[in-house]
Design an enzyme around this catalytic site. Structure first.
Site, PDB file in Angstrom:
ATOM      1  N   MET A   1     106.076   6.265 -26.192  1.00  0.00           N
ATOM      2  CA  MET A   1     107.002   5.155 -25.993  1.00  0.00           C
ATOM      3  C   MET A   1     108.375   5.611 -25.543  1.00  0.00           C
ATOM      4  O   MET A   1     109.271   4.803 -25.423  1.00  0.00           O
ATOM      5  CB  MET A   1     107.140   4.345 -27.290  1.00  0.00           C
ATOM      6  N   CYS A   2     108.569   6.916 -25.375  1.00  0.00           N
ATOM      7  CA  CYS A   2     109.839   7.467 -24.906  1.00  0.00           C
ATOM      8  C   CYS A   2     110.897   7.446 -26.005  1.00  0.00           C
ATOM      9  O   CYS A   2     110.774   6.762 -27.004  1.00  0.00           O
ATOM     10  CB  CYS A   2     110.358   6.741 -23.665  1.00  0.00           C
ATOM     11  N   ARG A   3     111.944   8.191 -25.789  1.00  0.00           N
ATOM     12  CA  ARG A   3     113.156   8.215 -26.620  1.00  0.00           C
ATOM     13  C   ARG A   3     114.333   8.274 -25.664  1.00  0.00           C
ATOM     14  O   ARG A   3     114.269   8.944 -24.628  1.00  0.00           O
ATOM     15  CB  ARG A   3     113.229   9.442 -27.531  1.00  0.00           C
TER      16      ARG A   3
END
Length: 251
Positions: A1-3
């Site tokens: 989901m990315c950061r």
């Protein structure tokens, strides 16, 4: 989901939150604390966008490889100071390509943009909304990903002169209506304003005398970190920080 992480304030070195902090973006790339079922690592690319001076266009460094494999960015980040930046590490959604062009931040004119999340039902769920874009926009997308299309749609709103906060809120509302349950955490800055959204995913804010940090996860144990409530936007300017319900702002 990315950061992702965004900053606005007095000139600082991005290296502190990217590499030196106890839970820096580097650590979040391989040991994230709050992915909410969206994978376990963020190894599908990374990027840093920053402003070399007031009123200047942003510069950008991106790669399609894991952040921990890159030997270029740590000394670069340590050598520069900037009053605004956006950085991100990517966990690509199944079926979407792993390329440098798919890594945030995206940019156009004075803007830097990052999306942490996923559009449910992609690509069909965005087909009707995407019809509003010029064909040339669709044919020249940086990458065939949900984030690239979201950026094209937001960019179109900004190009009309729409207020940035309303543009972000309006896009969030439109995508949620077309693809319910999507995760739409955005970061947007032009070097003078920073906007972040928390929409079914985590975002925290840290206010210091020097400036304001927005981050998917707190970078350290500073007790001043505060979680942004779900379905809210954070609007940061030189005048201060405002926390706004997206459901009200978009009306």
């Amino acid at each position: 989901m990315c950061r992702h992480i965004g900053y606005l304030g007095e000139p600082v070195s991005p290296a502190e939150v990217l590499f030196r902090a106890p839970h820096s973006l580097l650590v979040q790339s391989y040991a994230p604390a709050d992915m909410r079922g969206g994978g376990s690592v963020n190894a599908d690319g990374f990027g840093l966008g920053w402003y070399p001076g007031p009123g200047s266009a942003p510069l950008r460094h991106r790669r399609s490889t894991p952040l921990w494999t890159d030997e270029t960015l740590p000394p670069l980040a340590a050598a520069l100071t900037t009053g605004a930046f956006v950085a991100a590490v990517r966990n690509g959604t199944t079926g979407m390509p792993v390329t440098e062009a798919a890594a945030a931040p995206f940019t156009a004119g004075p803007w830097l943009f990052s999306h942490n999340g996923v559009v449910r039902g992609w690509p069909g769920s965005l087909a009707e909304l995407a019809k509003e874009l010029p064909v040339t926009e669709l044919l020249t997308l940086e990458a065939p990903t949900d984030s690239a299309v979201l950026w094209a749609m937001l960019r179109a709103r900004l190009a009309t002169g729409e207020d940035p906060l309303r543009a972000v809120a309006g896009l969030t509302a439109a995508v949620e209506a077309a693809a319910p349950g999507s995760r739409l955490n955005f970061l947007l800055t032009d070097g003078e304003t920073l906007i972040g959204t928390a929409w079914t995913h985590a975002l925290s804010v840290l206010e210091t005398p020097a400036g304001v940090l927005l981050s998917s996860e707190p970078c350290d144990g500073d007790p001043r970190w505060k979680p942004v409530p779900d379905h809210h936007a954070v609007h940061v300017t030189a005048a201060g920080v405002a926390l706004l319900p997206l459901t009200e702002e978009r009306s």
